[in-house]
Motif scaffolding. Structure first.
Motif, PDB file in Angstrom:
ATOM      1  N   ILE A 189       0.794  -1.127  -0.086  1.00 58.71           N
ATOM      2  CA  ILE A 189      -0.015   0.025  -0.043  1.00 58.71           C
ATOM      3  C   ILE A 189       0.857   1.267   0.082  1.00 58.71           C
ATOM      4  CG2 ILE A 189      -1.899   1.395   1.273  1.00 58.71           C
ATOM      5  CD1 ILE A 189      -2.675  -1.277   2.348  1.00 58.71           C
ATOM      6  N   TYR A 190       1.937   1.325   0.782  1.00 51.84           N
ATOM      7  CA  TYR A 190       2.782   2.296   0.874  1.00 51.84           C
ATOM      8  C   TYR A 190       3.399   2.590  -0.508  1.00 51.84           C
ATOM      9  CZ  TYR A 190       7.072   5.063   1.618  1.00 51.84           C
ATOM     10  OH  TYR A 190       8.106   5.848   1.605  1.00 51.84           O
ATOM     11  N   ARG A 191       4.200   1.509  -0.896  1.00 50.30           N
ATOM     12  CA  ARG A 191       4.978   1.837  -2.065  1.00 50.30           C
ATOM     13  C   ARG A 191       4.204   2.116  -3.333  1.00 50.30           C
ATOM     14  NH1 ARG A 191       7.178   3.096  -5.499  1.00 50.30           N
ATOM     15  NH2 ARG A 191       8.988   2.623  -6.568  1.00 50.30           N
ATOM     16  N   PHE A 192       3.026   1.645  -3.627  1.00 52.12           N
ATOM     17  CA  PHE A 192       2.264   1.695  -4.886  1.00 52.12           C
ATOM     18  C   PHE A 192       1.045   2.942  -4.859  1.00 52.12           C
ATOM     19  CE2 PHE A 192       4.253  -2.483  -5.185  1.00 52.12           C
ATOM     20  CZ  PHE A 192       4.909  -2.316  -6.446  1.00 52.12           C
ATOM     21  N   PHE A 193       0.747   3.109  -3.552  1.00 52.99           N
ATOM     22  CA  PHE A 193      -0.497   4.063  -3.376  1.00 52.99           C
ATOM     23  C   PHE A 193      -0.312   5.267  -2.525  1.00 52.99           C
ATOM     24  CE2 PHE A 193      -2.242  -0.286  -4.116  1.00 52.99           C
ATOM     25  CZ  PHE A 193      -3.054  -0.060  -5.180  1.00 52.99           C
ATOM     26  N   ILE A 194       0.700   5.155  -1.722  1.00 52.31           N
ATOM     27  CA  ILE A 194       1.050   6.447  -1.059  1.00 52.31           C
ATOM     28  C   ILE A 194       2.505   7.182  -1.540  1.00 52.31           C
ATOM     29  CG2 ILE A 194       1.658   7.087   1.266  1.00 52.31           C
ATOM     30  CD1 ILE A 194       0.037   4.998   2.446  1.00 52.31           C
ATOM     31  N   TYR A 195       3.608   6.508  -1.808  1.00 52.07           N
ATOM     32  CA  TYR A 195       4.876   7.088  -1.982  1.00 52.07           C
ATOM     33  C   TYR A 195       4.694   7.684  -3.217  1.00 52.07           C
ATOM     34  CZ  TYR A 195       9.851   7.277  -3.391  1.00 52.07           C
ATOM     35  OH  TYR A 195      11.082   7.655  -3.663  1.00 52.07           O
ATOM     36  N   PRO A 196       3.956   7.315  -4.349  1.00 53.06           N
ATOM     37  CA  PRO A 196       4.379   7.821  -5.736  1.00 53.06           C
ATOM     38  C   PRO A 196       3.600   9.228  -5.865  1.00 53.06           C
ATOM     39  CG  PRO A 196       3.944   5.492  -5.880  1.00 53.06           C
ATOM     40  CD  PRO A 196       3.516   6.009  -4.513  1.00 53.06           C
ATOM     41  N   PHE A 197       2.504   9.448  -4.907  1.00 58.36           N
ATOM     42  CA  PHE A 197       1.653  10.693  -5.427  1.00 58.36           C
ATOM     43  C   PHE A 197       1.731  11.573  -4.339  1.00 58.36           C
ATOM     44  CE2 PHE A 197      -0.250   6.428  -6.588  1.00 58.36           C
ATOM     45  CZ  PHE A 197      -0.215   6.583  -8.072  1.00 58.36           C
ATOM     46  N   ALA A 198       1.581  12.912  -4.804  1.00 58.40           N
ATOM     47  CA  ALA A 198       1.775  13.933  -4.152  1.00 58.40           C
ATOM     48  C   ALA A 198       0.563  14.296  -3.042  1.00 58.40           C
ATOM     49  CB  ALA A 198       1.868  15.497  -4.913  1.00 58.40           C
ATOM     50  N   LEU A 199      -0.522  13.990  -3.620  1.00 61.10           N
ATOM     51  CA  LEU A 199      -1.826  14.193  -2.529  1.00 61.10           C
ATOM     52  C   LEU A 199      -1.699  13.019  -1.359  1.00 61.10           C
ATOM     53  CD1 LEU A 199      -4.675  15.217  -1.803  1.00 61.10           C
ATOM     54  CD2 LEU A 199      -5.791  13.692  -3.547  1.00 61.10           C
ATOM     55  N   THR A 200      -1.283  11.844  -1.596  1.00 53.89           N
ATOM     56  CA  THR A 200      -1.423  10.706  -0.683  1.00 53.89           C
ATOM     57  C   THR A 200      -0.212  11.094   0.400  1.00 53.89           C
ATOM     58  OG1 THR A 200      -0.517   9.294  -2.202  1.00 53.89           O
ATOM     59  CG2 THR A 200      -2.724   8.948  -1.799  1.00 53.89           C
ATOM     60  N   ARG A 201       0.846  11.524  -0.292  1.00 56.00           N
ATOM     61  CA  ARG A 201       1.778  11.970   0.710  1.00 56.00           C
ATOM     62  C   ARG A 201       1.605  13.031   1.717  1.00 56.00           C
ATOM     63  NH1 ARG A 201       7.368  10.299  -1.343  1.00 56.00           N
ATOM     64  NH2 ARG A 201       8.124  11.824  -0.025  1.00 56.00           N
ATOM     65  N   ILE A 202       0.833  13.739   1.219  1.00 48.85           N
ATOM     66  CA  ILE A 202       0.477  14.685   2.146  1.00 48.85           C
ATOM     67  C   ILE A 202      -0.569  14.264   3.038  1.00 48.85           C
ATOM     68  CG2 ILE A 202      -0.897  17.210   2.368  1.00 48.85           C
ATOM     69  CD1 ILE A 202       0.330  17.880  -0.381  1.00 48.85           C
ATOM     70  N   LEU A 203      -1.454  13.435   2.594  1.00 46.28           N
ATOM     71  CA  LEU A 203      -2.368  12.907   3.627  1.00 46.28           C
ATOM     72  C   LEU A 203      -1.763  12.032   4.671  1.00 46.28           C
ATOM     73  CD1 LEU A 203      -5.561  12.317   1.095  1.00 46.28           C
ATOM     74  CD2 LEU A 203      -5.067  14.011   2.646  1.00 46.28           C
ATOM     75  N   PHE A 204      -0.660  11.478   4.196  1.00 50.21           N
ATOM     76  CA  PHE A 204       0.036  10.434   5.300  1.00 50.21           C
ATOM     77  C   PHE A 204       1.066  11.188   6.028  1.00 50.21           C
ATOM     78  CE2 PHE A 204      -2.627   7.396   3.046  1.00 50.21           C
ATOM     79  CZ  PHE A 204      -2.954   6.546   4.005  1.00 50.21           C
ATOM     80  N   GLY A 205       1.145  12.560   5.838  1.00 47.60           N
ATOM     81  CA  GLY A 205       2.237  13.427   6.439  1.00 47.60           C
ATOM     82  C   GLY A 205       3.692  13.449   6.005  1.00 47.60           C
ATOM     83  N   MET A 206       3.643  12.968   4.683  1.00 47.90           N
ATOM     84  CA  MET A 206       5.071  12.980   3.816  1.00 47.90           C
ATOM     85  C   MET A 206       5.440  14.209   3.436  1.00 47.90           C
ATOM     86  SD  MET A 206       4.977   9.199   2.478  1.00 47.90           S
ATOM     87  CE  MET A 206       6.712   9.173   1.730  1.00 47.90           C
ATOM     88  N   LYS A 207       6.597  14.563   3.283  1.00 46.04           N
ATOM     89  CA  LYS A 207       7.123  15.803   2.486  1.00 46.04           C
ATOM     90  C   LYS A 207       6.691  15.298   1.005  1.00 46.04           C
ATOM     91  CE  LYS A 207      10.114  17.207   6.367  1.00 46.04           C
ATOM     92  NZ  LYS A 207      11.481  17.464   6.650  1.00 46.04           N
ATOM     93  N   LYS A 208       6.978  16.337   0.340  1.00 42.65           N
ATOM     94  CA  LYS A 208       7.045  16.238  -1.181  1.00 42.65           C
ATOM     95  C   LYS A 208       8.066  15.753  -1.631  1.00 42.65           C
ATOM     96  CE  LYS A 208       4.299  20.685  -2.080  1.00 42.65           C
ATOM     97  NZ  LYS A 208       4.118  21.938  -2.651  1.00 42.65           N
ATOM     98  N   ARG A 209       8.077  15.079  -2.744  1.00 41.38           N
ATOM     99  CA  ARG A 209       9.410  14.458  -3.265  1.00 41.38           C
ATOM    100  C   ARG A 209      10.547  15.441  -3.818  1.00 41.38           C
ATOM    101  NH1 ARG A 209       7.805   9.312  -6.888  1.00 41.38           N
ATOM    102  NH2 ARG A 209       9.860   9.170  -6.909  1.00 41.38           N
TER     103      ARG A 209
END
Length: 399
Positions: free
Chosen positions: A379-399
């Motif tokens: 879920i992280y690798r294919f649905f969260i990590y690659p996308f700007a929106l999901t990165r923000i929703l999961f508290g990650m910084k922009k790539r």
């Protein structure tokens, strides 16, 4: 993570990633200059959250009150888990305290408030409305005819995201303290703190205010609830959070943690022996000498001793074991926050089915581990990590 070491003459407004920093005040703003990365703190953050994951993997089988429970339970598993409960979250709060100091260092308090809202408050609300509802559904499966009843009934819960909620409010309430620690007014206080921790038993002696405050509040707030308004629990975790901020501000303290790591390890072993001795002693042996309330207070004191001695021991040895350049820990450190947000929901969904199978508890624990971990990673690798929106929703910084 990186460290604050001494005043600087120039600044670099670079992207922040838990850094060891030079700090200086220019135009009443605190600015950064990056120095050396602290890989040990990155590793300890990853280890602490993986320990939370492992704990939740075992929760359906230890006889405690979890969202999904196995019919049978393991007393041995419960006896082991009660020990690790004393320091996995305290360690995480302390590391979060150091991270909070670093996150503030290149920002005004308004910028800091915005950053905390994006990194903590946004994932919290997203988690409450999207990530947690499956837990509610499977925990109360017999009560729902449809998953969407959770939304029509507004059956929203915080569940494991209480950590993010508490961390947000601790960060906001701590702003005046952070401003003080960043100012020249704190020099005398930090100097006294460094001299205190330089003493042989100085670091361990910090368990005294922890124990006194926790026991006093426990006499009024008996619940083990992690709610922010349960002041005994909030004080306990806030103590570790604030000490993390002090450790990050008084840089010499880390040298003392390293210097006295063997002594602190000995104190941890002694505390652990006392912990299990008291844990296993029959209640009827204690009853003639202590009231029930006094017995609980003694238990909380023992828990404080184990929790604090373990944390300061690990912070000392971590500098020896983990403070080495590592590309792996950079990747893990980026992934571990989304991992935390996801993990309990995935565990609850899989555990709902696994506990119904007829097989030994050990096999069920292993299956739950082997199924949930890869699912979270996928879920992280294919649905969260690659996308700007999901990165923000999961508290990650922009790539």
């Amino acid at each position: 993570m990186y460290f604050i070491t001494k005043p600087c003459k120039q600044s670099l407004l670079q992207g922040f990633r838990y850094k060891s920093l030079y700090v200086c005040a220019i135009k009443k703003r605190t600015i950064l200059h990056t120095k050396t990365r602290r890989y040990d703190l990155d590793w300890l953050r990853v280890i602490a959250i993986l320990a939370v994951y492992a704990h939740h993997i075992c929760m359906p089988f230890n006889g405690d009150d979890f969202h999904i429970m196995n019919t049978d339970s393991s007393k041995l598993l419960d006896d082991i888990m009660v020990f690790f409960e004393q320091f996995r979250l305290p360690l995480l709060f302390l590391i979060s305290g150091t991270g909070t100091i670093f996150a503030f260092s290149k920002r005004t308090w308004i910028d800091f408030l915005k950053e905390r809202s994006v990194r903590l408050l946004l994932p919290l609300f997203f988690g409450i409305f999207i990530i947690v509802p499956p837990q509610t559904f499977f925990e109360n499966r017999a009560q729902y005819t449809s998953y969407w009843e959770i939304y029509t009934n507004a059956d929203f819960e915080v569940n494991h995201l209480w950590f993010i909620e508490n961390l947000f409010w601790m960060s906001i309430i701590a702003i005046p303290l952070i401003l003080f620690l960043k100012s020249t007014k704190s020099a005398k206080f930090l100097n006294l703190f460094k001299h205190f921790t330089a003493k042989r038993f100085g670091l361990f002696a910090l368990v005294i205010p922890l124990s006194v405050g926790f026991l006093w509040l426990k006499s009024y707030y008996l619940s083990n609830d992690k709610d922010l308004f349960n002041l005994s629990s909030t004080f306990f975790y806030s103590f570790f959070f604030v000490l993390g901020m002090l450790f990050a501000s008084a840089d010499m303290t880390w040298k003392h943690l390293n210097q006295y790591r063997k002594l602190n390890f000995l104190l941890f072993i002694i505390s652990s022996v006392v912990f299990y001795t008291y844990y296993y002693v029959p209640g009827e042996w204690i009853a003639p000498y202590l009231t029930k309330n006094q017995g609980w207070m003694l238990w909380y004191l023992v828990c404080c001793l184990v929790g604090w001695s373990f944390v300061i021991t690990l912070l000392g040895y971590g500098q020896i074991w983990f403070n080495k350049e590592s590309t792996l820990v950079k990747k893990l450190n980026e992934a571990i926050y989304p991992f935390y947000i996801l993990h309990q929901t995935v565990i609850v969904v899989f555990a709902y089915y696994i506990v119904q199978w007829e097989m030994p508890i050990g096999v069920k624990v292993l299956i739950l581990l082997m199924t949930t971990f890869p699912v979270i990673i996928i879920i992280y690798r294919f649905f969260i990590y690659p996308f700007a929106l999901t990165r923000i929703l999961f508290g990650m910084k922009k790539r």
